[in-house]
Write a protein that holds these residues in place. Structure first.
Motif, PDB file in Angstrom:
ATOM      1  N   VAL A  97       0.868  -1.179   0.000  1.00  0.00           N
ATOM      2  CA  VAL A  97       0.000   0.000   0.000  1.00  0.00           C
ATOM      3  C   VAL A  97       0.903   1.226   0.000  1.00  0.00           C
ATOM      4  N   SER A  98       0.595   2.199  -0.842  1.00  0.00           N
ATOM      5  CA  SER A  98       1.430   3.397  -0.912  1.00  0.00           C
ATOM      6  C   SER A  98       0.580   4.638  -1.133  1.00  0.00           C
ATOM      7  N   GLY A  99       1.178   5.783  -0.890  1.00  0.00           N
ATOM      8  CA  GLY A  99       0.453   7.037  -1.053  1.00  0.00           C
ATOM      9  C   GLY A  99       1.296   8.230  -0.653  1.00  0.00           C
ATOM     10  N   LYS A 100       0.612   9.273  -0.191  1.00  0.00           N
ATOM     11  CA  LYS A 100       1.287  10.505   0.198  1.00  0.00           C
ATOM     12  C   LYS A 100       0.720  10.999   1.530  1.00  0.00           C
ATOM     13  N   LEU A 153       8.776  -3.190   7.050  1.00  0.00           N
ATOM     14  CA  LEU A 153       8.873  -3.037   5.597  1.00  0.00           C
ATOM     15  C   LEU A 153       7.948  -1.884   5.222  1.00  0.00           C
ATOM     16  N   CYS A 154       8.406  -0.689   5.551  1.00  0.00           N
ATOM     17  CA  CYS A 154       7.582   0.503   5.360  1.00  0.00           C
ATOM     18  C   CYS A 154       8.471   1.736   5.313  1.00  0.00           C
ATOM     19  N   THR A 155       7.853   2.861   5.053  1.00  0.00           N
ATOM     20  CA  THR A 155       8.567   4.134   4.990  1.00  0.00           C
ATOM     21  C   THR A 155       8.925   4.637   6.384  1.00  0.00           C
ATOM     22  N   LYS A 156      10.133   5.131   6.503  1.00  0.00           N
ATOM     23  CA  LYS A 156      10.565   5.797   7.732  1.00  0.00           C
ATOM     24  C   LYS A 156      10.702   7.280   7.415  1.00  0.00           C
ATOM     25  N   PHE A 157       9.965   8.109   8.117  1.00  0.00           N
ATOM     26  CA  PHE A 157       9.994   9.546   7.869  1.00  0.00           C
ATOM     27  C   PHE A 157      11.218  10.157   8.554  1.00  0.00           C
ATOM     28  N   THR A 158      12.366   9.932   7.964  1.00  0.00           N
ATOM     29  CA  THR A 158      13.601  10.477   8.529  1.00  0.00           C
ATOM     30  C   THR A 158      13.541  12.004   8.498  1.00  0.00           C
ATOM     31  N   GLN A 165       4.617  20.532   3.559  1.00  0.00           N
ATOM     32  CA  GLN A 165       5.415  19.575   2.804  1.00  0.00           C
ATOM     33  C   GLN A 165       4.638  18.272   2.610  1.00  0.00           C
ATOM     34  N   THR A 166       4.881  17.616   1.481  1.00  0.00           N
ATOM     35  CA  THR A 166       4.255  16.319   1.180  1.00  0.00           C
ATOM     36  C   THR A 166       5.331  15.256   1.046  1.00  0.00           C
ATOM     37  N   ALA A 167       5.094  14.103   1.635  1.00  0.00           N
ATOM     38  CA  ALA A 167       6.062  13.002   1.572  1.00  0.00           C
ATOM     39  C   ALA A 167       5.374  11.725   1.083  1.00  0.00           C
ATOM     40  N   ASP A 168       6.104  10.931   0.311  1.00  0.00           N
ATOM     41  CA  ASP A 168       5.598   9.639  -0.150  1.00  0.00           C
ATOM     42  C   ASP A 168       5.788   8.602   0.945  1.00  0.00           C
TER      43      ASP A 168
END
Length: 201
Positions: A97-100, A153-158, A165-168
């Protein structure tokens, strides 16, 4: 007799001169038309080439890029907007699953509530580690997959997400049974987002 011969000779020479002049004129006109056609064709070719490069480039630059498909969008904590743009079932037995995520607030957002309550997942810091998929029909909850060291197994908002601001982001889950395509994505205190899973290639 001499006068007649002289007059006849003059007439003949005049006729030859006129005929020769006409021949050169016709030849000149013919050559001029050919050169004109070539020039016209060359100009047309150059114009077409210019439209193909300059014109096409201009049109290309003015074209709006394709926007991502939006499966779901919810707004919640700290003026955050969560958008889901893709949910794909892969042959490996998991769903990606992905998005913004967009920070519409005036303060820095660290995604602290999104990393989950499990102590093992706290090592992921600011991330989507606490997200889950809910199969309402099968009454099952699927948590984010993790590796052998406990990293999600996912995004880390470093560094988090700054205001405006928008991040994927992405997160991988175990796949629900075949035929179960409608699930609900939920993370932190954000409202549940109903999404539909598509089949990957």
């Amino acid at each position: 007799m001499n006068i007649r011969r002289t007059a006849t000779t003059r007439r003949a020479m005049t006729a030859v001169a006129i005929t020769t002049g006409l021949v050169f004129t016709v030849a000149g006109c013919g050559g001029g038309d050919g050169d004109g056609d070539k020039a016209e064709k060359s100009a047309t070719s150059t114009s077409s080439s210019g439209q193909g490069k300059g014109g096409g480039g201009k049109d290309g630059s003015e074209q709006t890029p394709e926007t991502d498909q939006v499966l779901a969008e919810v707004k919640g904590e700290e003026n955050i907007t969560l958008t889901v743009t893709s949910a794909v079932r892969d042959a490996g037995g998991f769903v990606t699953v992905s998005g913004k995520v967009t920070n519409n607030g005036g303060r820095f957002w660290a995604a602290a509530n999104w990393r989950g309550e499990e102590r093992e997942l706290n090592k992921n810091g600011s991330s989507v580690a606490g997200a889950n998929l809910i199969d309402n029909v099968g009454k099952k909850k699927y948590l984010v997959l993790r590796d052998t060291e406990g990293r999600c197994l996912c995004t880390k908002f470093t560094g988090g997400v700054k205001p405006s601001q928008t991040a994927d982001w992405f997160a991988q889950f175990p796949a629900p049974p075949e035929g179960t395509d409608k699930v609900t994505f939920q993370v932190g205190s954000m409202p549940p987002a109903p999404i539909e899973i598509s089949q990957g290639e």
